[in-house]
Design a protein around this motif. Sequence first.
Motif, PDB file in Angstrom:
ATOM      1  N   UNK A  18       2.493   6.460   2.113  1.00  0.00           N
ATOM      2  CA  UNK A  18       1.685   5.358   2.624  1.00  0.00           C
ATOM      3  C   UNK A  18       0.221   5.596   2.254  1.00  0.00           C
ATOM      4  N   UNK A  19      -0.328   4.749   1.403  1.00  0.00           N
ATOM      5  CA  UNK A  19      -1.744   4.879   1.015  1.00  0.00           C
ATOM      6  C   UNK A  19      -2.519   3.621   1.430  1.00  0.00           C
ATOM      7  N   UNK A  20      -1.959   2.870   2.347  1.00  0.00           N
ATOM      8  CA  UNK A  20      -2.565   1.595   2.729  1.00  0.00           C
ATOM      9  C   UNK A  20      -3.783   1.755   3.622  1.00  0.00           C
ATOM     10  N   UNK A  21      -3.902   2.937   4.249  1.00  0.00           N
ATOM     11  CA  UNK A  21      -4.949   3.103   5.237  1.00  0.00           C
ATOM     12  C   UNK A  21      -4.560   2.519   6.589  1.00  0.00           C
ATOM     13  N   UNK A  22      -3.332   2.036   6.706  1.00  0.00           N
ATOM     14  CA  UNK A  22      -2.845   1.426   7.936  1.00  0.00           C
ATOM     15  C   UNK A  22      -1.443   1.953   8.253  1.00  0.00           C
ATOM     16  N   UNK A  23      -0.955   1.604   9.422  1.00  0.00           N
ATOM     17  CA  UNK A  23       0.368   2.031   9.855  1.00  0.00           C
ATOM     18  C   UNK A  23       1.412   1.042   9.325  1.00  0.00           C
ATOM     19  N   UNK A  24       2.428   1.564   8.637  1.00  0.00           N
ATOM     20  CA  UNK A  24       3.531   0.739   8.155  1.00  0.00           C
ATOM     21  C   UNK A  24       4.733   0.998   9.052  1.00  0.00           C
ATOM     22  N   UNK A  74       0.810  -1.219   0.000  1.00  0.00           N
ATOM     23  CA  UNK A  74       0.000   0.000   0.000  1.00  0.00           C
ATOM     24  C   UNK A  74       0.836   1.258   0.000  1.00  0.00           C
ATOM     25  N   UNK A  75       1.743   1.361  -0.978  1.00  0.00           N
ATOM     26  CA  UNK A  75       2.547   2.580  -1.104  1.00  0.00           C
ATOM     27  C   UNK A  75       2.401   3.120  -2.517  1.00  0.00           C
ATOM     28  N   UNK A  76       2.570   4.421  -2.619  1.00  0.00           N
ATOM     29  CA  UNK A  76       2.576   5.089  -3.917  1.00  0.00           C
ATOM     30  C   UNK A  76       3.864   5.880  -4.023  1.00  0.00           C
ATOM     31  N   UNK A  77       4.492   5.823  -5.211  1.00  0.00           N
ATOM     32  CA  UNK A  77       5.791   6.465  -5.400  1.00  0.00           C
ATOM     33  C   UNK A  77       5.695   7.484  -6.518  1.00  0.00           C
ATOM     34  N   UNK A  94       0.627  16.152  -0.570  1.00  0.00           N
ATOM     35  CA  UNK A  94      -0.655  15.740  -1.127  1.00  0.00           C
ATOM     36  C   UNK A  94      -1.699  15.637  -0.034  1.00  0.00           C
ATOM     37  N   UNK A  95      -2.891  16.066  -0.373  1.00  0.00           N
ATOM     38  CA  UNK A  95      -3.998  15.917   0.568  1.00  0.00           C
ATOM     39  C   UNK A  95      -4.564  14.514   0.453  1.00  0.00           C
ATOM     40  N   UNK A  96      -5.392  14.168   1.415  1.00  0.00           N
ATOM     41  CA  UNK A  96      -5.991  12.826   1.390  1.00  0.00           C
ATOM     42  C   UNK A  96      -6.807  12.624   0.127  1.00  0.00           C
ATOM     43  N   UNK A  97      -7.418  13.703  -0.386  1.00  0.00           N
ATOM     44  CA  UNK A  97      -8.246  13.580  -1.581  1.00  0.00           C
ATOM     45  C   UNK A  97      -7.407  13.361  -2.832  1.00  0.00           C
ATOM     46  N   UNK A  98      -6.124  13.782  -2.779  1.00  0.00           N
ATOM     47  CA  UNK A  98      -5.289  13.672  -3.965  1.00  0.00           C
ATOM     48  C   UNK A  98      -4.614  12.326  -4.101  1.00  0.00           C
ATOM     49  N   UNK A  99      -4.401  11.641  -3.008  1.00  0.00           N
ATOM     50  CA  UNK A  99      -3.653  10.398  -3.080  1.00  0.00           C
ATOM     51  C   UNK A  99      -4.536   9.266  -3.596  1.00  0.00           C
ATOM     52  N   UNK A 100      -3.890   8.252  -4.122  1.00  0.00           N
ATOM     53  CA  UNK A 100      -4.629   7.078  -4.585  1.00  0.00           C
ATOM     54  C   UNK A 100      -5.431   6.490  -3.433  1.00  0.00           C
ATOM     55  N   UNK A 101      -6.671   6.200  -3.691  1.00  0.00           N
ATOM     56  CA  UNK A 101      -7.575   5.799  -2.619  1.00  0.00           C
ATOM     57  C   UNK A 101      -7.159   4.490  -1.988  1.00  0.00           C
ATOM     58  N   UNK A 102      -7.222   4.399  -0.695  1.00  0.00           N
ATOM     59  CA  UNK A 102      -6.844   3.179   0.014  1.00  0.00           C
ATOM     60  C   UNK A 102      -8.029   2.218   0.079  1.00  0.00           C
ATOM     61  N   UNK A 103      -7.751   0.941   0.335  1.00  0.00           N
ATOM     62  CA  UNK A 103      -8.809  -0.068   0.240  1.00  0.00           C
ATOM     63  C   UNK A 103      -9.960   0.125   1.205  1.00  0.00           C
ATOM     64  N   UNK A 104      -9.726   0.804   2.335  1.00  0.00           N
ATOM     65  CA  UNK A 104     -10.807   0.897   3.301  1.00  0.00           C
ATOM     66  C   UNK A 104     -11.739   2.067   3.022  1.00  0.00           C
TER      67      UNK A 104
END
Length: 852
Positions: free
Chosen positions: A561-567, A534-537, A747-757
Amino acid sequence: MKYSLPFFVMFSLACLLVNPSNSYSQSASSILSFEMISNGNGLINDVIGFDMTTAPTDYGAYSADWYRDVLLGSGSVLGLPNGMQASGGWYFIVAGSAAIQDYESALNRWTRNGSRDDILDGNTYEIRFTENGAKAQMAFTTQTLVDVPFEIWRIAVLPTETNRDIRMIPWIYDDNGDDTFNFKLDHQAADGDDDPYSDWIYFVLPDDDSPGQSGYDQFVQDVMNGTYNFGGQEHLARLILMNWNQHQGESFPGAGDGPINIMPEKGTIFRISFEPRNARNIVIDIKPGSDPNSINCDNDKGIIPVAILTTDDFNATEVYPPSVTFGPNKAQDMHGNGQLEDVDDDGDLDMLFHFRLAETGIQANNDYPILEGQSIYGRYFFGSDAIRCVPMLADCEKKLDDPGVHDRNNVRLLVGSDGRIAQNDSIAAHAYFPKNTCDQYIYSAGPSIGGKINGTPIVAHAPFRSEFVPSEIGDSGEIFRVFNSTLPKEKKIWPPEFSQLDGTPIIVGQAENLVVQYNDLYGPQRGDQPIPLGVEIRQRSLAFNDIGIDNALIFIWEITNISGQFIEDAAFGFWCDADVGNLTSASDDRTSVVNDIAITWDHDFSVGNFKEKPSIVGFHFLETPGNLGVANYAAFVNGGPNQESREDSAQYNFLTGANQFETDLTRDIRMLLSTGTFDLSDGESVVVAGALIFGQVPEGTTFLATDPDYPFRPDPSDPILADLLNTQSLVHQFYDQNLQGTGLPKRTAAEKTTSPDLVPNQFALHQNYPNPFNPETEIRFELPEASHVVLKIFNPLGQEIRTLVSKSYPAGYHSVRWDGKDNSGNIPASGVYIYQIKAGEFVAVKKMTPLR
């Protein structure tokens, strides 16, 4: 197996003797066979054959005497005493007013003195006696529409093409003036034996010659409306069925009590085939759109596209693809079938083939290679086009039509849109130094990042078969490719992810900027963990032409980190399969680390492996999270000790340094340099920067000296390393002074690739990636609510070939991979395909292009 009936007669052109007494032109046509393939009992599956090679040349092939005296002989020759029909008896064909014992006269009557030869050439026709029969035109007498007990068809003689049969129009010449199709006594060929014969039959192809019976139906309608103008194309004229009535309808063979005038039984099918007389010269186009057609005739991996063009007198859609061959060795299409498309933009469909050059046998002296084949109706054709054999360009001499290639300084390097370096779905090992020498240095490279989610180590790995896929550009619905700042048009459409919040492009001056963004959220999972990290580069690579740093490329990676979780305990590595010099010399490479540079070199700097003098390739970190520096260096031996593992946990341990391995083996070897560890909260980003560095070595160099303190490492003071270490110093200094801390807007939360949750707010079907593709691609879709999803693939003809998905999905973001195969496991041809999604009331389609 289906065999011909006794009247299967073959003739060679050599046997067709022109009657010198004829004052009219002689037909050059030849009937290949006249056979009955079914009768009142159905299809005929087992019929005794016979040899026709001893036919007497002084008799016409279809004369009455030939049949009586030579073939039939009271049944003794064929062993079929009771005939062709279920009720006995025999049928054969003669021509209206044809003289006895004169096959050539019959041909002239059937073909109107040869004027129909080109039309009949290679065609096959059937007279089918059916339950309902057909409507026919009494064309030469009352011109009324009458019922006849048969249908006439021009048939496709090749397998699987029965749907291309065309129903023809029967014209009738009423021989006895009773306005009815029937048999009467006695044809002159019967020689007074009271053998019945039919009215004359004419075979007319309707103006609407599309497969099926639409043209015939229109003919019937026009006659009934009084608008029929005798349109259509006459193929066969004046054909008469003659009934040699021995044994037909008898109470027992030889009783002689059968009826005289008997129509063929329902279910009877007569088939008349004409021998292909001349191959038709058609128009082909080698390398459509190319002029001249330059081909490297020595390239054993080359592929040649060849198009058969539809013209005024040839329809390419009627080509039978398996019959088509090309070149002296008669190569067949590499996919086994042709592809219909309008290659010359004239509005007509042409047929495109692809041939492997090595299979064609084309050499430098083949200026006009020939393509040959057969239509679905049995007609042969050929065509040729000019080519020009030219020397083969090496890969490094070719200009890739790809913006993702660094070419500004002394390094030429391909950057892929999915994190891979020197490799994409079409090419590998595109990494040359110096760029114009064709010396290769890297087969595949790229980032590898791992971390723990809920204690489980997960790794996303780019090289070879990347676990990353390109992200979406902003909210455009389009998928990222590599953007290149040296192309003026690119700056006008620079992606928002690499721009100021006001849209101003962020481009590092005086450098060739290549930018791309990718993530593993929707990517294929190659390791043993079925879930993504769940990462975006966001990746930027820079090529400067400044002296001292022109032998290097700088990479800046922003990892989010776009996983929606803590890495936790994340680590970032640069993994590289460096094949130094050329691919054939990859097995004598060595790898090690010196001054925090992971390096690979040809172990003895053999000049025979290089076009230019040997060099060393290395990777060095320029910036790490929290200045952590190098965490680990590791070597991986292909087919030897410490071959890289596919398990996420093992990969992760090498990234963090928990596992280590160094060696002095000379093999096909790969290297990893990593940094870490660091934690990433959801939405948090870190920046890592590094440089690919190339260092030239002095002439006469043989072996690197060994560091006395580290037996597997070279001595940093060895002069062979001087250019490499000097470039490292200059690049690091340049980065610290000009690029350190140069970030991108957060990047704001709206700009990042959406996480699975997170749940999308609307249905969506995204463009597949990669596209075009070979062999597989990925299709992403979004569901704002739980839905039953059906995802199907359709070929260029609109026919469904694969159902990828038919099941229920929860709300969220999903992806499906297509392996490029149809429901039967076959690989369809190249072309523009459609994929369609249905989810509840939502329906959407997009196009994609597989390459074969």
